[in-house]
Design an enzyme around this catalytic site. Structure first.
Site, PDB file in Angstrom:
ATOM      1  N   LYS A  29       0.831  -1.197   0.000  1.00  0.00           N
ATOM      2  CA  LYS A  29       0.000   0.000   0.000  1.00  0.00           C
ATOM      3  C   LYS A  29       0.870   1.253   0.000  1.00  0.00           C
ATOM      4  CE  LYS A  29      -3.762  -0.486   2.402  1.00  0.00           C
ATOM      5  NZ  LYS A  29      -4.344  -0.764   3.729  1.00  0.00           N
ATOM      6  N   ARG A  98      -3.065   3.222   8.565  1.00  0.00           N
ATOM      7  CA  ARG A  98      -3.429   2.062   7.739  1.00  0.00           C
ATOM      8  C   ARG A  98      -2.311   1.037   7.670  1.00  0.00           C
ATOM      9  NH1 ARG A  98      -4.764   4.809   2.092  1.00  0.00           N
ATOM     10  NH2 ARG A  98      -5.952   2.881   1.763  1.00  0.00           N
ATOM     11  N   GLY A 107      -8.291  -7.384   4.437  1.00  0.00           N
ATOM     12  CA  GLY A 107      -9.119  -7.442   5.630  1.00  0.00           C
ATOM     13  C   GLY A 107      -8.489  -8.142   6.823  1.00  0.00           C
ATOM     14  N   MET A 109      -5.661  -7.223   8.508  1.00  0.00           N
ATOM     15  CA  MET A 109      -5.036  -6.352   9.500  1.00  0.00           C
ATOM     16  C   MET A 109      -5.875  -5.098   9.700  1.00  0.00           C
ATOM     17  SD  MET A 109      -1.058  -7.014   8.735  1.00  0.00           S
ATOM     18  CE  MET A 109      -1.186  -6.382   7.099  1.00  0.00           C
ATOM     19  N   ARG A 343      -3.346  -1.171  -6.488  1.00  0.00           N
ATOM     20  CA  ARG A 343      -2.443  -2.326  -6.502  1.00  0.00           C
ATOM     21  C   ARG A 343      -2.769  -3.136  -7.750  1.00  0.00           C
ATOM     22  NH1 ARG A 343      -5.383  -4.413  -1.569  1.00  0.00           N
ATOM     23  NH2 ARG A 343      -7.352  -5.078  -2.439  1.00  0.00           N
ATOM     24  N   HIS A 459      -8.260 -31.504   6.663  1.00  0.00           N
ATOM     25  CA  HIS A 459      -7.901 -32.851   6.213  1.00  0.00           C
ATOM     26  C   HIS A 459      -8.545 -33.152   4.860  1.00  0.00           C
ATOM     27  CE1 HIS A 459      -8.566 -37.265   6.025  1.00  0.00           C
ATOM     28  NE2 HIS A 459      -7.311 -37.284   6.435  1.00  0.00           N
ATOM     29  N   SER A 786      15.755 -42.298 -16.589  1.00  0.00           N
ATOM     30  CA  SER A 786      14.491 -41.626 -16.350  1.00  0.00           C
ATOM     31  C   SER A 786      14.260 -41.642 -14.844  1.00  0.00           C
ATOM     32  CB  SER A 786      13.356 -42.344 -17.080  1.00  0.00           C
ATOM     33  OG  SER A 786      12.138 -41.726 -16.745  1.00  0.00           O
ATOM     34  N   CYS A 854       9.794 -39.302 -15.168  1.00  0.00           N
ATOM     35  CA  CYS A 854       8.415 -39.754 -15.302  1.00  0.00           C
ATOM     36  C   CYS A 854       7.825 -39.760 -13.896  1.00  0.00           C
ATOM     37  CB  CYS A 854       8.350 -41.134 -15.951  1.00  0.00           C
ATOM     38  SG  CYS A 854       9.312 -42.390 -15.129  1.00  0.00           S
ATOM     39  N   TYR A 874      13.816 -33.963 -20.801  1.00  0.00           N
ATOM     40  CA  TYR A 874      12.357 -33.943 -20.923  1.00  0.00           C
ATOM     41  C   TYR A 874      11.695 -34.291 -19.594  1.00  0.00           C
ATOM     42  CZ  TYR A 874      12.440 -39.075 -21.012  1.00  0.00           C
ATOM     43  OH  TYR A 874      12.607 -40.391 -20.682  1.00  0.00           O
TER      44      TYR A 874
HETATM   45  P1  ADP Z   1      -7.759  -2.210   3.646  1.00  0.00           P
HETATM   46  O1  ADP Z   1      -6.352  -2.588   3.427  1.00  0.00           O
HETATM   47  O2  ADP Z   1      -8.516  -3.144   4.516  1.00  0.00           O
HETATM   48  O3  ADP Z   1      -8.446  -1.857   2.352  1.00  0.00           O
HETATM   49  P2  ADP Z   1      -7.350   0.608   4.027  1.00  0.00           P
HETATM   50  O4  ADP Z   1      -6.150   1.050   4.770  1.00  0.00           O
HETATM   51  O5  ADP Z   1      -7.258   0.682   2.550  1.00  0.00           O
HETATM   52  O6  ADP Z   1      -7.727  -0.845   4.510  1.00  0.00           O
HETATM   53  O7  ADP Z   1      -8.537   1.499   4.568  1.00  0.00           O
HETATM   54  C1  ADP Z   1      -9.886   1.106   4.720  1.00  0.00           C
HETATM   55  C2  ADP Z   1     -10.813   2.113   4.034  1.00  0.00           C
HETATM   56  O8  ADP Z   1     -10.627   3.424   4.513  1.00  0.00           O
HETATM   57  C3  ADP Z   1     -10.578   2.165   2.558  1.00  0.00           C
HETATM   58  O9  ADP Z   1     -11.813   2.144   1.882  1.00  0.00           O
HETATM   59  C4  ADP Z   1      -9.875   3.461   2.337  1.00  0.00           C
HETATM   60  O10 ADP Z   1     -10.152   3.987   1.087  1.00  0.00           O
HETATM   61  C5  ADP Z   1     -10.400   4.329   3.472  1.00  0.00           C
HETATM   62  N1  ADP Z   1      -9.386   5.307   3.861  1.00  0.00           N
HETATM   63  C6  ADP Z   1      -8.151   5.044   4.296  1.00  0.00           C
HETATM   64  N2  ADP Z   1      -7.444   6.165   4.496  1.00  0.00           N
HETATM   65  C7  ADP Z   1      -8.259   7.199   4.202  1.00  0.00           C
HETATM   66  C8  ADP Z   1      -8.105   8.627   4.196  1.00  0.00           C
HETATM   67  N3  ADP Z   1      -6.963   9.209   4.547  1.00  0.00           N
HETATM   68  N4  ADP Z   1      -9.161   9.372   3.840  1.00  0.00           N
HETATM   69  C9  ADP Z   1     -10.326   8.771   3.487  1.00  0.00           C
HETATM   70  N5  ADP Z   1     -10.538   7.439   3.466  1.00  0.00           N
HETATM   71  C10 ADP Z   1      -9.512   6.658   3.809  1.00  0.00           C
HETATM   72 MG    MG Z   2      -7.781  -0.715   1.007  1.00  0.00          MG
END
Ligand code: ADP
Ligand code: MG
Ligand code: MG
Length: 902
Positions: A29, A98, A107, A109, A343, A459, A786, A854, A874
């Protein structure tokens, strides 16, 4: 302070200082926010605290020296840039804190928004927003909620209940109907919840909020769900997360504000276009949380044309820059667009191929790069049969797609019943809450496995994938009653014998029989779909990338095939020969009787006449295969399994004898068989009388097979085709074994071949560790090697293949003793080392020695790369794996070190 910064290790980077290639240090990020900043895109100002700081904190429990000062310096710079101060009661700066690791862990962290709000600055925020009290109090209640939950472990439901109560009191279900006063009341309620659980007041000092939030993000790296996710996705545990501190922008300032997510292409199909969701008057997390219904991104054009056009322009620029599908988060604050994240987006197998092809067309990447961006696992997924889904079929449940494929069968609830019904020729689906090693036989007998508990590493999932069996795990909507032999789902009761269909790719479960069909990609490989004529973009892309892989690869790809039809199919799939033709099936069926005669023979004459009867049958089998593989090499393995495998099981014989005796029938033959089975019983048959040992012990057995091969080759060649037989001796551990067999074989070959022009090679398998270690000696007597990596793995690890996978591999995987079964992907360090030694010493003794492999490792993507590295000629694998091996052999050539495609 500045002086200190130069002395201490640098832990904090302004967005302007980083770039997209610094994911290890800045996390994905942070690196991408820096990249967008430097591209001139509107990213709110901010900075990134490095993964090194996180690792130092996690190791010692304390912030590393200098970090606090570096943060202060950056906050100062941020305040200057924004013209606002953290905690200012008149015009406050707010920030988000963040998480963001090298690999995206969606989701898993933490993130805290609106840091910097307190009882005083909330008033300033309202003034900033032109007296918008509602917005200010909404932001404050969000901070307490997120901070409480993620930083201080306050149970999230309590905040949600309080929010529900407020809505109920107002007689609404929409949070937008709450006004400023309602929200002020909610802030009070939230604060009470906070102090009840933490024993302290909600912190009013913005810097304390910031520091606590940063530590919470560091610690979220080791949260249980993050640990579990990493293990599943094989992400190393020691990377740590970076922390991004970003000036807040607000999507919840009114109808001219909002927030959304966007993809530059469809991540499911790869189709070009604008894909995404938008939510007006909302803050970031509302979109994914599904609090209110989003609208398709296209609607934004009507709501705010200027921002929409700008966004499309940025999306195009990002794609051009990253040269790949981008996944984007944005927010609009009163008509001003802000880019909050991008990303390289995750995608399905089909989209991976389609997008790679499109990017080549657009001139963004070349074919080498396209080849690099797809992989064999994706191709394999595209080759599984799929359900022919019409609208009449609706799934009744959705679990985890644990092992891909489409399976249809009658529901059974116990392993025993699965075995029983399968024995009667029925297709069954084994349904269990979860499976355990006792279910193994049932799993083997079933078409597919369906469980209501457990994830991708349960499992059931692990064993099913190992067996290549379809599996849906963790379908928790199923209420399973094993003793009652039924389950209830979506209000319907499904009993033993009822038919269900399960899709191991999507995890969906259907009642009744959904018809299956070969996938388009298989139709293409079969030659039934012309890539030039079709307008299926997936087939076109697969064709193009496969063609390039073939042009690039150094490794040849052969197939394992024992019958004419298998050989023909593999040839259509691109096989360049047969690397393993097993001869044991030629001793089954109506030929069992001859084999029994052979085993029971008491005199040379009896034995010779049994062998003489087998000879023409084997010859006919080889003729068919040589004809199909006209012009291509065919490696035939002399008989390998212990002979008692061709006799009925001991218990069955004992019963037959007893019953026949009772009836007063003649039991002489039965008794003789029973005696033979008793005599031949082995405690460890895999280490017993098999392979070359059979050839040395049973006079005439190998000779008959060699003669059948040579005669078939001559017949086929005389008829105008070209037969290229290669005779392979299994289980050799010492050169003397091979020399003995070879001397006899050469005599027969010389006699049969005459002046026909047929050339027969004689080589050996390298599958006993001793053979690998004495490869220099063995190469003196072998025209090719082989590698039989199944047996080599079994004997190098001391694992009984038939027992270990169900018995304890799940535990080994859980403990991380290996990340994947060594039977599935070659163990480079151990078994791989044996292969390396044998390849080097074999070639040193006999320059140009032909080397192949093989066994199923030949079709495993990771293993193919290894065999390329070691310099084999091969790989050979089952027909359906041939395209996968071709693709991976091409990828092995273009692979650049250090790149990661996660
Ligand atoms: P995740 O990795 O779970 O997507 P993010 O760090 O991207 O978490 O943040 C969660 C939400 O908060 C995202 O939708 C992001 O766009 C929003 N967000 C994060 N930072 C800001 C900011 N500085 N201003 C407005 N919205 C933000
Ligand atoms: Mg995000
Ligand atoms: Mg073997």
């Amino acid at each position: 302070m500045a002086a200190q910064e130069t002395v201490d290790h640098k832990y904090v980077y302004d967005f302007a200082e980083g770039n997209k290639d610094q994911k290890v240090l800045l996390g994905g990020k942070g690196a991408n926010l820096a990249e967008m900043t430097n591209l001139g895109l509107p990213v709110p100002p901010g900075f990134t605290i490095t993964t090194e700081a996180c690792k130092a904190y996690l190791a010692t429990g304390e912030e590393p020296a200098g970090l606090a000062d570096q943060i202060s310096a950056r906050v100062g710079a941020l305040e200057a840039a924004m013209g606002r101060k953290l905690g200012d009661p008149e015009d406050p700066l707010l920030v988000s804190v963040r998480s963001g690791a090298k690999f995206s862990m969606p989701g898993m962290m933490e993130t805290v928004l609106n840091v910097g709000l307190n009882d005083r600055s909330v008033v300033g925020l309202s003034a900033q927003a032109g007296g918008n009290d509602r917005f200010a109090w909404d932001s404050y209640r969000r901070l307490i909620q997120m901070f409480g939950k993620t930083v201080c472990d306050v149970p999230g439901e309590e905040f949600e209940h309080a929010l529900d109560d407020a809505k109920r009191a107002k007689g609404t279900t929409n949070d937008l109907d709450l006004d400023a006063d309602d929200l002020r009341g909610l802030v009070d309620a939230y604060k009470k919840i906070f102090s009840k659980h933490t024993g302290r007041e909600f912190p009013q000092d913005p810097r304390e909020q910031l520091d606590l939030a940063i530590k919470a993000v560091f610690e979220s790296w080791n949260a249980e769900r993050a640990v579990v996710y990493r293990r599943q996705e094989r992400i190393p545990a020691d990377l740590g997360t970076a922390v991004n501190v970003v000036a807040m922008v607000f999507g919840n300032l009114g109808p001219d504000s909002g927030t959304g997510v966007a993809f530059t292409r469809d991540p499911a199909s790869g189709a070009q276009g604008i894909y995404g969701d938008y939510l007006a008057n909302a803050q970031g997390e509302d979109v994914v949380a599904g609090i209110r219904n989003t609208v398709p991104l296209q609607e934004l054009e009507k709501l705010d044309k200027k921002s929409y056009d700008e966004l499309l322009d940025y999306m195009a620029r990002l794609e051009g820059h990253y040269k790949d599908l981008c996944d984007i988060e944005f927010t609009i604050e009163r008509g001003k667009l802000w880019m909050l994240q991008t990303r390289v987006g995750k995608r399905t197998a089909a989209a991976a191929f389609v997008i790679a092809g499109q990017l080549v067309d657009e001139g963004l990447i070349d074919l080498d790069e396209a080849l690099h961006r797809v992989n064999g696992a994706q191709l394999a997924q595209l080759m599984f049969p799929r359900f022919k889904l019409d609208h009449e079929f609706q799934p009744v449940a959705k679990g985890i797609g644990a092992s891909p494929g489409a399976a249809v069968g009658k529901v059974v609830f116990t392993s025993a019943r699965a075995v029983e019904l399968a024995g009667e020729g029925e297709q069954v689906i084994l349904v269990r809450r979860e499976t355990n090693p006792d279910d193994l036989n049932g799993m083997i007998a079933a078409q597919g496995i369906l469980t209501s508990r457990g994830g991708k590493t349960s499992h059931a999932a692990v064993v099913a994938r190992g067996m290549g069996k379809t599996c849906v795990s963790g379908a928790d909507e199923l209420d399973i009653d094993i003793p009652g032999r039924k389950f209830i789902v979506a209000g319907q009761t499904v009993r033993e014998g009822d038919v269900v269909s399960i899709d191991g790719t999507t995890g969906k479960v259907y009642l009744g029989e959904v018809p299956v069909m070969p996938s388009e990609v298989v139709q293409y490989f079969e030659g039934e779909l012309d890539p030039e004529q079709t307008d299926d973009p997936l087939v076109k892309a697969v064709h193009r990338i496969m063609t390039h892989a073939d042009a690039k690869r150094r490794l040849a790809v052969r197939t394992n095939a024992d019958t004419g039809p298998d050989a023909a199919r593999a040839r259509r799939f691109g096989a360049e020969g047969i690397g393993l033709c097993r001869t044991e099936h030629m001793f089954l069926g109506d030929r069992r009787e001859l084999v029994e005669k052979l085993i029971l023979a008491r005199t040379d004459d009896e034995r010779d006449s049994a062998l003489a009867a087998l000879l023409p049958l084997q010859r006919a089998d080889f003729e068919e295969i040589f004809r199909e593989m006209d012009g291509l090499p065919v490696t035939v393995r002399l008989i390998d399994p212990p002979l008692h495998e061709f006799l009925p099981p001991l218990e069955q014989l004992a019963v037959n004898v007893a019953v026949a005796q009772e009836r007063g029938e003649d039991v002489a033959k039965e008794e003789a068989l029973l005696a033979a089975v008793r005599r031949m019983h082995e405690e460890n048959p895999m280490l017993g009388l098999r392979g070359v040992r059979l050839g040395l012990v049973i006079p005439g057995l190998f000779a008959m097979q060699v003669r059948a091969i040579a005669e078939a080759a001559v017949t086929v060649t005389r008829a105008g085709a070209v037969a290229k037989p290669e005779i392979m001796v299994p289980l050799v551990g010492a050169v003397q074994e091979l020399e003995t067999v070879r001397a006899e074989a050469e005599k027969i070959i010389a006699e049969v071949v005459g002046d026909s022009g047929v050339e027969v090679l004689i080589g050996t398998m390298i599958e006993v560790p001793r053979a690998a270690l004495t490869a220099g000696q063995i190469a003196e007597a072998a025209q090719f090697f082989s590698f039989g990596t199944n047996d080599l793995t079994q004997m190098a690890w001391g694992f009984s293949r038939d027992d270990v996978e169900g018995a304890f591999f799940w535990r080994y995987l859980e403990l991380g003793i290996f990340g994947i079964s060594p039977f599935e992907s070659i163990d480079r360090d151990g078994v791989g080392r044996l292969v390396r030694i044998a390849a080097e010493e074999g070639r040193a003794a006999r320059p140009g020695l032909k080397l192949g492999v093989c066994g199923e490792h030949g079709g495993d993507p990771e293993s193919v790369h290894f065999f390329h590295e070691v310099g084999l000629d091969y790989v050979s694998c089952s027909p359906f794996r041939v395209p996968v091996a071709r693709l991976e052999a091409g990828r092995a050539v273009v692979e650049t070190t250090g790149s990661d495609s996660r």
